[in-house]
Scaffold this active site. Sequence first.
Site, short mmCIF file in Angstrom:
data_model
loop_
_atom_site.label_atom_id
_atom_site.label_comp_id
_atom_site.label_asym_id
_atom_site.label_seq_id
_atom_site.Cartn_x
_atom_site.Cartn_y
_atom_site.Cartn_z
N ASP A 45 42.77 60.41 34.87
CA ASP A 45 42.77 59.92 36.25
C ASP A 45 42.61 61.07 37.24
O ASP A 45 43.13 62.17 37.04
CB ASP A 45 44.10 59.19 36.51
CG ASP A 45 44.20 58.63 37.91
OD1 ASP A 45 43.40 57.74 38.24
OD2 ASP A 45 45.08 59.09 38.68
N GLU A 98 37.60 60.38 35.45
CA GLU A 98 37.38 59.71 36.73
C GLU A 98 37.13 60.84 37.74
O GLU A 98 38.07 61.45 38.25
CB GLU A 98 38.58 58.87 37.15
CG GLU A 98 38.30 58.10 38.43
CD GLU A 98 39.54 57.84 39.27
OE1 GLU A 98 39.47 57.00 40.18
OE2 GLU A 98 40.58 58.49 39.05
#
Length: 729
Positions: A402, A455
Site C-alpha cells: 500500500d 500501489e
Amino acid sequence: MDLRNDLVNTRCSDPFGCLGLHPIKTGGLQLTVWRPGALSVEVLAIDTDLSLGKMLPTPHEGLFELSWPQKTEHFHYRLRFNFGDHDVTLVDPYQFASTTFSDPDHHIANRYLSEGAIHRSAPVSDRLAIDGVRFAVFAPAARSVAVVGDFNGWDGRIHPMAANGDGVWRLFIPDLKPGDRYKFEIRSQEDELLPHRSDPFAKRIEQFPSFASVVPERNQYEWQDNQWTNRPIRDVYEQPMSIYEVHLGSWRREQNNRSLTYIELKEQLVPYVVEMGYTHIELLPVMEHPFDGSWGYQPVGMYAVTSRYGTPEEFKALVDAFHQAGIGVIMDWVPAHFPADSHGLANFDGTKQYEYPDPRKGWHPEWNSLIYDFGKDHVVNYLISNANYWLDEFHIDGLRVDAVASMLYLDYSRKDGEWIPNVDGGNHNYEAIRFLRQLNETLYLNHPRCFTIAEESTAFPGVSKPTHMDGLGFGFKWNMGWMNDSLDYIKRDPLYRQHHQGQLTFSMVYAFDEQFILPISHDEVVHGKGSMLTKMPGDTWQKFANLRAFTSYMYFHPGKKLNFMGNEIAQGLEWNHSDTLQWHQLDIDFHRAQQATTRALNQLYREESALHLDHQHRGFEWLSHDDHQNSIIAFVRFNKERNEHLVILVNFTPLTHEGYRVATPATGNYRLVFNSDAENLCGSGFVVPEHYETEEVPSHGREQSILVSIPPLAAIALKYQPTTPSRKK
C-alpha cells in the site's frame, strides 16, 4: 546500584542478578523471591509437595529470602504463596536464566528480530520439563521492562524482564498457556512509566478496549494445499489474473449486521469466487487494527490476524480452501505508515525506535499517522520479516504494498518547508527505496511462486523492473493513470466523449513501461465518489450498458484485472465498510446482467490466450484509435505465438452501427465470442451477426477488412478462425 531497590521500584533491568538461587560467601545457596502482596512463601520440591523450607521476609515488603548453608548445587523448586485468604503455587521464573537467555531457535531470532511470545520447555531433570512461554521484546532505550497480564494482575512489579545488552528484553514464565493475555510495561530512561504496549510480534491481539496481546496456540494446523504450493512455477505475466478485491467484514453480513467469520467466509466466499471465475482474491489488510474505519490500513499488530472474524487457525483454513479451489490469495500489506495509538509502536520505549524522529519525515499529514524509519536496520528487519511471515505461516501468494508513492517521495503530501531533502537535495527517500528493493529481493528469493504489487501513483521509473536493472523489484504495479483517465472518460455524457477520446487511447503510450494491473479498487467507490453504477451517465438502461461496456473494455485492455467487490453486481450505493453489499439487488434483471457480464468476461479471459500477453508490445495492435466522431475504438489482442488473436471493438455512444468497416490483421473468418449487448445481458436487442468473412478491401492501412455490426454502448470480441485449405482429391 542496589538491584533490590530497583526491583521494588520497578526499575530493574537485571532481575536475575538478585532473584533466584545464588551462591553466598559463606558457602551454600540463598534464594531470593519477589512477590508483592504475599504474606508468606514456602519453597517446595519441583516435582512433589515436599517442603524445602519457609522463606523469611526482608525489610523490603514483598521480598523474601531463604538460605541453605550446606547446599552447593543448584536445584529447581516451586513456590507456595499465601495471600491471606488463599494460596497459590507457582514455578519461579527466575530459576531459569538459561531458558530465558539461550536461544536454540537462533535463526528465528535473527530472522524475526525477536520472537514475541513463544512456547518453550525448561528441562529440570531427565524425566521432567516445565512448559511455559518465553517473552522477548526489542526496547533498547528502556530503563526497565516487565511482562504484565491476567496471570499477575497486570502488576508491573511482579515479572521484570532481563536485558543482556542486545536491546532485547527476555523472560521465560512457566505454566502460562494459550489464551493468556499480556502486554509489556516499559519505563523510559527518563523514568516515565509508559502506557502498556502490545507485543509488536504478537500472533493474536484483542479488540477494544483491552488491545491485549494473547499467548497463541501451538501451531497445529495441517495444511491441505500441497497441490497448490507445489504447483509448477510458471511465468505469471503470461497467465490470466483476474482479482476480486474484498473487505472481509462487509462482503456479506448476517441479518443482525454481524460480519461473517473466517469459517463462514470459507463456506460462502470461496464458492462465490470460483463460480464467478476469478483467478485471485485480494484481501484488504487482515492484520490487527484498532479502528474499523481504517479498513485495516492503520495496523498495530503486524503479525496478528485480526480477531474480528476468528482465530489465526481459522484464517489459515480460509486460505487453504481458496488454494484447494485453485484461487490465489493476495493480501494488502502496509509498511508505509502506522498509527500513533498508545498501545502500539509509537515512542515505543520512550524514544523513536520505529518512526523517524523528525515529524517532517516521520509524520503523515494526510493520514495522521507515523512513518517507519527505513534507515534503521531493526525497522527494516521487522518489516521484511513480517512480509516473510505472512507468506511462510499463512501461505499467502502475493502482497499488494500500500501507498508506495508516499514512501518514495520525501515531499509526498507536504508543502514547501514541511519536508527534509535527501543528501543530494532531492525529494527521493533513498532509505525507503533501499528497503523496497531489499524487500522484493528477499521475498522472491525465498518464495519463487510469490509476487508483489505496488500501489504507486506516480511516474517513478522501474517500479516493476528487477533490482539488477535499477528497478524497485515489484512484480506488478497498479495502473493508476489508466484508472483515472478511463473513469473520467466514462463519466462523461456520450455526446461529449468525442472530444476526449485521448483519455481512452493515451494509456497505450505507456502500457508496457511497467507490468501493470488495471485497478477499479475500493478507493474508487467510497468517500462520496459513488458506486461504479452511479458514475455512469444516462437513463437506467444506459447506465447499465455503459457499465457493461466499461467492464468489457477493462478486460480487453492489456494488463491484469482488479475489481472491488460490489462492482460485479452494479451495486447502487457506494461501499460502506459497516454494512453488507446490496445482494438483494440481484433480484433486478439489470444487476444480474452485470454479474453475468463479469462472469462471462472472467471465463473468456481464462480461456483466450490472446488476452494473456499483457506486458509485451507484440500482444497488442491498434486497428482504429482516432474515430472520435463515433467514439469507437478497435484493436487486436494476440497470444504469445501470434497464432491466435481477437479483434475488439468498443462503442461508447448509444448509437448503433451497421456495416462499420474495420481492418483485420489476417485473412479468414471471425466469430463473435462476446457481446456486452447480448439479449441475456439486458441488451438493446440489436442483432449482431455471429460470423464475419474478411474482404480484400483496404482499411486502416491494412489489405483486408470486415463489415461489422456494433451495438450501442457495447463491446464485442471477434475471434479469428483461420481458413482451412481445401484438400485435393
